[in-house]
Write an enzyme that holds these catalytic residues in place. Structure first.
Site, PDB file in Angstrom:
ATOM      1  N   GLU A   1      47.259 -47.968   3.337  1.00  0.00           N
ATOM      2  CA  GLU A   1      45.578 -48.096   2.754  1.00  0.00           C
ATOM      3  C   GLU A   1      45.615 -47.207   1.555  1.00  0.00           C
ATOM      4  O   GLU A   1      45.712 -46.232   1.632  1.00  0.00           O
ATOM      5  CB  GLU A   1      44.852 -47.685   3.728  1.00  0.00           C
TER       6      GLU A   1
ATOM      7  N   LYS B   1      37.368 -43.667  12.909  1.00  0.00           N
ATOM      8  CA  LYS B   1      38.877 -44.558  12.502  1.00  0.00           C
ATOM      9  C   LYS B   1      39.256 -43.720  11.089  1.00  0.00           C
ATOM     10  O   LYS B   1      40.484 -43.695  10.707  1.00  0.00           O
ATOM     11  CB  LYS B   1      38.161 -45.974  11.961  1.00  0.00           C
TER      12      LYS B   1
ATOM     13  N   ASP C   1      54.607 -41.408  18.662  1.00  0.00           N
ATOM     14  CA  ASP C   1      53.666 -42.789  19.252  1.00  0.00           C
ATOM     15  C   ASP C   1      52.122 -42.521  18.737  1.00  0.00           C
ATOM     16  O   ASP C   1      51.454 -41.935  19.396  1.00  0.00           O
ATOM     17  CB  ASP C   1      53.812 -42.478  20.786  1.00  0.00           C
TER      18      ASP C   1
ATOM     19  N   HIS D   1      38.349 -46.787  -4.445  1.00  0.00           N
ATOM     20  CA  HIS D   1      39.240 -47.817  -3.685  1.00  0.00           C
ATOM     21  C   HIS D   1      39.359 -48.455  -4.842  1.00  0.00           C
ATOM     22  O   HIS D   1      40.354 -49.308  -4.956  1.00  0.00           O
ATOM     23  CB  HIS D   1      38.273 -48.498  -2.758  1.00  0.00           C
TER      24      HIS D   1
END
Ligand code: MEV
Length: 428
Positions: free
Chosen positions: A82, A266, A282, A381
């Site tokens: 991202e 998130k 992991d 972005h």
């Protein structure tokens, strides 16, 4: 000088960035190549990791700069698809570094192994018996992994929980809490609960069913704190106080609303997962632990971080969360890039790595909240997104750069428009 404060790092070619990184870090040629995926995971290494291997899958590796954690400068490798994550972390780390850096702490690396004990004839009596014999059980469990004990880890505590009402009726749960030192701990824990099951059956009179590690690693916590003067938060038309209060209001939204908390968390995981990936750890375990902790710490799903102002008006950020991370064993040992990533960060223990991860998570959260509370997330972005679209339309290098700029200027960023512009340029 804070490593990596050269403002032009992002403008350099990839080769030049590698040279600069080597100068800052002192990595030898071979380790630098490993870090950069040259030649990357071998076929044999890949085949040793999972089943039915047919190839390899690549992702970009970027370096987040400017991190100062407990007074130590750290260059942070991030593997992520991202845009804006590496830039956001680096930018916020710079603000924090100018204010003394991140202060990070960890608990002992204690993981939990669970046993589900079915068909217990007398739950209360079985629970009492396990508690009464917990020292004996711990002593026996310690013989299972003598290397871990020699390294200073090993079984620490036994817990018993009673579930009276479940879809299969009552059952008992026995926890083995084990200090796993520098391992992620799944193997050590699973071995201990599997091997101790017959003893628990003998004591409880029940039948041990599941024997497995818990990913709600709430006894293995990492915490980062940062403090920023409001004047350092000011930009364009936004005063420092406005930005600070905007960030605190954004946090308040996540504190009370699980819909927002999921997104805010998130954003934290954007940074953490990228470093977890770079070290071949992991990331599903870290994700599971993070969200389970966010849901259980205050008995409802909420923000993992908190933002407030102190008595002198500084913005104060805090993030505490489980960090089931290892630096030995598993893929981390096999993957040459992961080994190089640990060397780049100069990580010597799982706790060192956990402190870096939680600081990166806090920086990433700050980057998102600062943008959301001011200009919005899209502007930052836009440029990278436009570049990705330009590349998908077939442009490369300087042409991709020009095409991206053209689309941003027009505020029309999509593949059709990218192709149209390319055709127009080809015709002219
Ligand atoms: C996007 O990947 C992450 C954010 O949505 C995080 C947030 O909203 O806090 C920007």
């Amino acid at each position: 000088m804070v490593k990596g404060t050269n403002p032009k790092f992002y403008e350099l070619s990839m080769e030049e960035r590698r040279e600069m990184l080597q100068k800052w870090s002192g990595l030898d040629d071979e380790t630098l190549d490993d870090l950069c995926g040259i030649p990357g995971l071998t076929r044999t290494q890949a085949e040793g990791m999972i089943e039915n291997v047919v190839g390899l899958y690549s992702l970009p590796l970027g370096i987040a700069r400017n991190f100062v954690i407990n007074g130590r400068e750290v260059l942070v490798p991030m593997v992520v698809e991202e845009p804006s994550i590496v830039a956001g972390a680096s930018f916020m780390a710079k603000l924090v570094a100018a204010n003394g850096g991140f202060t990070a702490t960890t608990s002992d690396p204690v993981m939990i192994g669970q046993m589900q004990v079915l068909h217990v004839p007398d739950m209360a009596e079985a629970a009492r018996a396990i508690r009464a014999r917990s020292q004996e059980l711990l002593t026996e469990a310690a013989t299972i992994d003598p290397v871990l004990v020699r390294l200073g880890g090993g079984p620490r505590e036994i817990q018993v929980r009673e579930f009276q009402d479940s879809p299969v009726g009552p059952f008992l749960v026995v926890h083995f809490l084990v200090d796993v030192r520098d391992a992620m701990g799944a193997n050590a824990i699973n071995t201990i609960v599997e091997r101790m099951a017959p003893r628990v059956e003998a004591i409880t009179g029940g039948k041990v069913h599941l024997r497995i590690l818990s990913n709600l690693a709430d006894r293995r916590l990492a915490k980062a704190v940062c403090r920023i003067r409001p004047q350092d938060l000011a930009f364009e038309d936004f005063s420092g106080e406005e930005v600070r209060d905007g960030i605190i209001a954004a946090y308040a939204f996540a504190a009370v609303d699980p819909y927002r908390a999921a997104t805010s968390n998130k954003g934290i995981m954007n940074g953490i997962d990228a470093v977890v990936m770079a070290t071949a750890n992991d990331w599903r375990a870290i994700e599971a632990g993070a969200h389970a902790y966010a849901a259980t710490r205050d008995s409802r799903y909420t923000s993992l971080s908190s933002w407030s102002s102190d008595e002198t008006g500084n913005l104060v950020g805090e993030l505490e969360m489980p960090m089931a991370i290892g630096i030995v064993g598993g893929a981390t040992r096999v993957h040459p890039g992961a080994q190089a990533a640990l060397r780049l960060m100069n990580v010597r223990s799982s706790r060192d790595l956990a402190e870096i991860l939680v600081s990166v998570g806090l920086a990433q959260n700050l980057a998102a909240l600062r943008a959301l509370a001011t200009e919005g997330i899209q502007r930052g972005h836009m440029n990278l997104h436009a570049r990705q679209v330009a590349m998908s339309a077939g442009a490369e290098g300087e042409l991709a750069h020009r095409l991206a700029e053209a689309m941003v200027r027009e505020k029309k960023i999509n593949i059709e428009r990218a192709k149209q512009i390319l055709e127009e340029w080809n015709r002219s």
